[in-house]
Write an enzyme that holds these catalytic residues in place. Structure first.
Site, short mmCIF file in Angstrom:
data_model
loop_
_atom_site.label_atom_id
_atom_site.label_comp_id
_atom_site.label_asym_id
_atom_site.label_seq_id
_atom_site.Cartn_x
_atom_site.Cartn_y
_atom_site.Cartn_z
N GLU A 72 0.09 14.14 -3.25
CA GLU A 72 0.90 14.08 -4.59
C GLU A 72 0.77 15.32 -5.47
OE1 GLU A 72 2.87 12.76 -6.31
OE2 GLU A 72 2.56 10.77 -6.84
N ARG B 244 -5.12 6.84 -0.13
CA ARG B 244 -4.03 5.88 -0.31
C ARG B 244 -2.85 6.06 0.58
NH1 ARG B 244 -4.36 9.39 -4.70
NH2 ARG B 244 -2.54 10.31 -5.54
N ARG C 295 6.00 5.59 0.50
CA ARG C 295 5.08 5.68 -0.56
C ARG C 295 4.03 4.65 -0.32
NH1 ARG C 295 5.25 4.07 -6.99
NH2 ARG C 295 3.21 4.81 -7.41
N HIS C 296 2.81 5.18 -0.45
CA HIS C 296 1.69 4.37 -0.38
C HIS C 296 1.62 2.95 -1.03
CE1 HIS C 296 -0.03 5.23 -4.27
NE2 HIS C 296 0.42 6.52 -4.36
N GLY C 297 0.59 2.18 -0.67
CA GLY C 297 0.52 1.08 -1.24
C GLY C 297 -0.40 1.06 -2.69
N ASN C 298 -0.36 -0.08 -3.42
CA ASN C 298 -0.84 -0.17 -4.77
C ASN C 298 -2.20 0.37 -4.86
OD1 ASN C 298 -1.99 -2.16 -7.26
ND2 ASN C 298 0.06 -1.12 -7.60
N THR C 299 -3.04 0.96 -5.94
CA THR C 299 -4.16 1.25 -6.24
C THR C 299 -4.64 0.70 -7.40
OG1 THR C 299 -3.80 3.39 -7.32
CG2 THR C 299 -4.01 3.65 -5.12
N ASP C 300 -5.84 0.79 -7.93
CA ASP C 300 -6.15 0.20 -9.32
C ASP C 300 -5.69 1.20 -10.29
OD1 ASP C 300 -7.71 -1.92 -8.22
OD2 ASP C 300 -9.65 -1.01 -8.04
N TRP C 301 -5.58 2.49 -9.70
CA TRP C 301 -5.28 3.32 -10.99
C TRP C 301 -3.44 3.24 -10.99
CZ3 TRP C 301 -7.51 8.91 -11.21
CH2 TRP C 301 -8.97 8.91 -11.44
N ASN C 302 -3.01 2.85 -9.94
CA ASN C 302 -1.60 2.37 -10.26
C ASN C 302 -1.39 1.45 -11.20
OD1 ASN C 302 -0.43 3.16 -6.76
ND2 ASN C 302 -0.10 4.31 -8.80
#
Length: 210
Positions: free
Chosen positions: A83, A59, A9-16
């Protein structure tokens, strides 16, 4: 001959971080996500992957690029590893979805295949991601492939490969950002789950896989 596939799984985003539904919106990694990707890349590079493939959404692609920077490899991109498409939900927080589209939200929470609101069905999601993972495995028969993807995509694609019904897939805890799953495949036993939710950030909360 056994082939190993790491589904990452990808790293964190502001939307996460904000509990906002990303789906196929092309949201970049934030500073935390980039740090997560770099740290996870060090661990994954030690496994000596033979090939790296990623969703073409930034991402996931940038997460994979962090590994390629360590190993010196190139990354191939596959839209099938994107996704889940969340239709009218994309850009809303989960709280806003619950308030504005309560029937659809209830179906999603219940794990139903068809949610409505142009949200991709779980069956369609599982099939396309599984197809992408099957082709990823063919990049290095008998070797190790790392496939960078997304939370819901990873879980449903893995479930489809393993032949699990939707309700069984729901027993898998959501993948944390920059955590991964290890699968193996051979002619005698087919696909098997070897490890789940592996990574360097096990003490952190799990953002929703959207």
């Amino acid at each position: 001959m056994t082939t190993r596939v790491i589904v990452w799984r990808h790293g964190n985003t502001d939307w996460n971080a904000g509990g906002r539904v990303q789906g196929q919106t092309d949201v970049p990694l934030n500073d935390l996500g980039r740090r997560q990707a770099a740290e996870a890349a060090t661990l994954l590079a030690a496994l000596q992957p033979d090939a790296i493939v990623a969703s073409d959404l930034r991402r996931a692609a940038d997460t994979a690029a962090a590994l390629a920077a360590v190993t010196g490899q190139t990354v191939s991109h596959d839209q099938r590893l994107r996704e889940r498409f969340f239709g009218a939900w994309q850009g809303l927080t989960t709280a806003e979805v619950a308030a504005q589209r309560p029937e659809e939200f209830a179906r999603w929470r219940a794990g139903e295949d068809v949610v409505g609101g142009d949200v991709e069905t779980l069956d369609d999601l599982g099939k396309r991601v599984a197809d992408g993972l099957q082709d990823a495995a063919r990049l290095a028969p008998g070797g190790l492939v790392v496939a960078a993807t997304h939370g819901a995509a990873a879980r449903q694609g893995i479930g489809h490969l393993l032949g699990w019904p939707i309700q069984q897939v729901r027993t898998l805890r959501a993948l944390q950002n920059c955590h991964w799953v290890e699968l193996t495949s051979d002619d005698d036993r087919g696909w098997q789950l070897s490890a789940y939710n592996v990574g360097a950030f096990s003490d952190r909360p799990v953002p929703p896989p959207v």
